[in-house]
Design a protein around this motif. Structure first.
Motif, PDB file in Angstrom:
ATOM      1  N   GLN A 122       5.926   4.333   4.563  1.00  0.00           N
ATOM      2  CA  GLN A 122       4.766   4.028   4.784  1.00  0.00           C
ATOM      3  C   GLN A 122       3.889   5.243   4.247  1.00  0.00           C
ATOM      4  O   GLN A 122       2.973   5.028   3.571  1.00  0.00           O
ATOM      5  N   TRP A 123       4.157   6.345   4.831  1.00  0.00           N
ATOM      6  CA  TRP A 123       3.439   7.575   4.191  1.00  0.00           C
ATOM      7  C   TRP A 123       3.532   7.761   2.639  1.00  0.00           C
ATOM      8  O   TRP A 123       2.613   7.976   2.068  1.00  0.00           O
ATOM      9  N   ARG A 124       4.556   7.579   2.335  1.00  0.00           N
ATOM     10  CA  ARG A 124       4.817   7.570   0.661  1.00  0.00           C
ATOM     11  C   ARG A 124       4.036   6.594   0.150  1.00  0.00           C
ATOM     12  O   ARG A 124       3.426   6.812  -0.974  1.00  0.00           O
ATOM     13  N   LEU A 125       4.125   5.126   0.314  1.00  0.00           N
ATOM     14  CA  LEU A 125       3.232   4.138  -0.294  1.00  0.00           C
ATOM     15  C   LEU A 125       1.981   4.637   0.112  1.00  0.00           C
ATOM     16  O   LEU A 125       0.895   4.235  -0.967  1.00  0.00           O
ATOM     17  N   VAL A 128      -3.273   5.977  -2.341  1.00  0.00           N
ATOM     18  CA  VAL A 128      -4.371   6.945  -2.558  1.00  0.00           C
ATOM     19  C   VAL A 128      -4.363   7.220  -3.906  1.00  0.00           C
ATOM     20  O   VAL A 128      -5.589   7.598  -4.559  1.00  0.00           O
ATOM     21  N   GLN A 129      -3.311   7.759  -4.461  1.00  0.00           N
ATOM     22  CA  GLN A 129      -3.585   8.346  -5.819  1.00  0.00           C
ATOM     23  C   GLN A 129      -3.739   7.311  -6.758  1.00  0.00           C
ATOM     24  O   GLN A 129      -4.621   7.728  -7.771  1.00  0.00           O
ATOM     25  N   VAL A 130      -3.379   6.118  -6.578  1.00  0.00           N
ATOM     26  CA  VAL A 130      -3.654   5.072  -7.393  1.00  0.00           C
ATOM     27  C   VAL A 130      -5.248   4.844  -7.280  1.00  0.00           C
ATOM     28  O   VAL A 130      -5.988   4.663  -8.394  1.00  0.00           O
ATOM     29  N   PRO A 156      -1.875  -5.509   2.625  1.00  0.00           N
ATOM     30  CA  PRO A 156      -1.126  -4.197   2.106  1.00  0.00           C
ATOM     31  C   PRO A 156       0.412  -4.367   1.631  1.00  0.00           C
ATOM     32  O   PRO A 156       0.742  -3.512   0.968  1.00  0.00           O
ATOM     33  N   GLN A 157       0.988  -5.251   2.057  1.00  0.00           N
ATOM     34  CA  GLN A 157       2.415  -5.552   1.720  1.00  0.00           C
ATOM     35  C   GLN A 157       2.662  -7.213   1.753  1.00  0.00           C
ATOM     36  O   GLN A 157       2.158  -8.045   2.293  1.00  0.00           O
TER      37      GLN A 157
END
Length: 559
Positions: free
Chosen positions: A143-146, A151-153, A508-509
């Motif tokens: 989840q942290w990775r996603l 955030v980057q997107v 979110p998913q």
């Protein structure tokens, strides 16, 4: 091990169980003959084998075979872990792995399960295997990775938007800017972030802007206004500035979005001041060839010739038809698509001291447009859809022939800070509590040409739906106060037989159970985060465009 051998068996078991409980892991102890010496209670739940196989004296071979049958595939050969093995080969490989001095591996026996496996072979010949379920930890890491990717997107979306965007905290310090804003100010991000507006803009400008910012920050009332901005290089720009508040109590931020309309409005100013025969349609200059009206003939439509007429309609086909028939009568025609463009056009006309003879308002547009025209002392005429055709010049000629008193255009005052009118036409209600997502939604929806309003929790979403009757609702499902599911169910309960508003869940998913819950709560469709312009445009195309809009879109494509 010798100490354990000499101790009371019950004490041995109690100590090992306490050790396993302290580690929150399953502990398996076996001797040099590969027989079970001790198996903690967690072994049964993690490996899914029958408890009868976890008693001392059980062969490790039988325990491993039961694990294989239960679907647990612990890997011994970490360099070739994907190769398929039959039951006997897998058991043999596992037993061989137990004789390694030490090994550690992370196994994934299922799509949502991760097991940490640590094996040690002691000098005495005894072996220890510790198995720990780390599924929740791995899920959090995933989840942290996603979240990081999201955030980057989001940052990439903001940086690539053509509108300059800046965010200030409660101390009026810049905490975020996008690339367009840096280009607009001709400053690097480092020269903006951490600084105040007074470090960048002139004192006079900041003195006038500060109370406006403070009002938006304290009340949450969004505003928009035309603004002359002087860049650091001395050049000036005419912009439409949008200001609104995001965040939660105690953590509010002020977002400013600037639309530079200098290049397109420059032509409008020149044309207005020179009273030329070329106007704008939606602030885009159009090239019109007008027919010559014979002066020798007595023409009942002569009042139309040379008249400056502003057509207000959001339907491109209606605008095109009106421009065509009126330009043939030698009228000077322009058009505005919504209240914002209409108001800005009237402001520019007032600044240039140019009189607009008549505003022709499409009857399908909000009634407040007539009030805006009256406020600027401009005569307006509401026209039904079927009149926008050959009969339009006659209607306009009749209206222009009426005697009117001399009207003085009012001066341009600072914008009022009242709440959004309940009669204001709202296309989209966005229910979203995340600050970054609010910015993304705002810019995408504005870029697509729709009006919108923001709600930061479920209760506010229901209230704003009742006040503004939006044409569509974008509903985040994880809202405070009322969840998106609860807010949607409340809206459905309050509709009382009227035409149901489309409610689009923002997830979110993509879990099937979440989709089902959305439908059960009365939502019509689902879109996933991170949001893209293409995804929102597809939703709007499906739920907002009427047949007339679709025809207009085909006849008048937007570049």
């Amino acid at each position: 091990m010798n100490d354990l051998d000499a101790a009371d068996p019950n004490i041995q078991t109690a100590i090992l169980e306490a050790l396993a409980e302290g580690l929150s892991a399953a502990v398996l102890l076996y001797d040099r003959n590969d027989l079970v010496v001790f198996a903690s209670q967690q072994i049964a739940s993690i490996t899914r084998v029958q408890p009868r196989l976890l008693v001392p004296g059980t062969r490790i071979r039988d325990l491993l075979a039961a694990m294989y049958d239960a679907g647990i595939r612990l890997v011994a050969d970490t360099y070739n872990y994907r190769r398929a093995l039959n039951r006997e080969d897998w058991v043999a490989e596992q037993i061989a792995g137990l004789w390694k001095e030490r090994s550690e591996s992370l196994e994934r026996p299922g799509p949502d399960r991760w097991l940490s496996v640590v094996k040690r072979r002691l000098p005495s010949g005894y072996g220890v295997c510790v198995i720990k379920d780390v599924s929740e930890q791995k899920k959090r890491e995933e989840q942290w990775r996603l979240d990081t990717e999201r955030v980057q997107v989001t940052e990439e979306v903001l940086d690539n938007l053509p509108f300059p965007i800046s965010v200030k905290d409660r101390n009026s310090t810049f905490v975020a800017v996008n690339k367009a804003n840096c280009d607009f100010l001709d400053l690097p991000a480092d020269a903006i972030l951490g600084h105040k507006g007074s470090d960048i803009n002139s004192k006079a400008f900041e003195d006038r802007l500060t109370p406006i910012n403070q009002h938006v920050y304290e009340t949450g009332d969004p505003i928009q206004l035309p603004e002359h901005i002087t860049r650091p290089d001395g050049s000036t720009a005419l912009t439409i500035v949008h200001k609104y508040r995001i965040g939660k109590p105690g953590r509010y931020y002020l977002v400013t979005v600037k639309q530079d309309v200098s290049s397109v409005v420059a032509g409008v100013r020149t044309d207005l001041s020179q009273q030329s025969s070329e106007w704008v349609s939606g602030f885009v200059p159009i090239d019109m060839t007008r027919s010559t009206v014979s002066s020798s003939a007595v023409d009942p439509l002569s009042a139309v010739a040379g008249a400056k007429i502003l057509v207000v309609s959001r339907f491109a086909d209606t605008v095109a038809e009106a421009i065509d028939v009126l330009s043939r009568q030698a009228a000077d025609v322009s058009a505005a698509a919504d209240a914002d463009e209409f108001t800005l056009f009237l402001q520019l006309a007032a600044e240039a001291d140019v009189r607009i003879d008549l505003v022709v308002i499409d009857a399908r547009m909000p009634a407040e447009l007539k009030q805006i025209a009256e406020a600027y002392g401009v005569t307006s005429l509401r026209v039904e859809e079927g009149i926008f055709g050959p009969g339009l010049p006659a209607r306009i000629a009749t209206e222009l022939a009426k005697p009117v008193d001399e009207i003085v255009l009012p001066p341009i005052d600072e914008p009022s800070f009242g709440p959004v009118s309940k009669d204001e036409s709202i296309d989209v209600l966005v229910a979203e509590d995340n600050e970054v997502n609010q910015i993304v939604f705002s810019q995408i929806i504005e870029g697509l040409g729709y009006s919108y309003i923001l709600a930061t929790d479920g209760e506010e979403a229901v209230r704003l739906w009742r006040e503004h009757s939006p044409r569509l609702v974008l509903m985040d499902v994880t809202l405070p106060k009322l969840t998106g599911f609860e807010a949607s169910a409340a809206i459905r309960a309050l509709e009382d037989g009227v035409q149901a508003v489309p409610i689009i869940a923002v997830l979110p998913q993509a879990f099937d159970r979440d989709r089902e819950a959305c439908i059960e709560a009365g939502m019509n469709d689902v879109i996933l985060k991170p949001i893209s312009p293409e995804a929102l445009d597809a939703v709007f195309q499906r739920y907002l465009l009427s047949d007339e809009d679709e025809i207009a879109a085909e006849a008048w494509p937007v570049s």
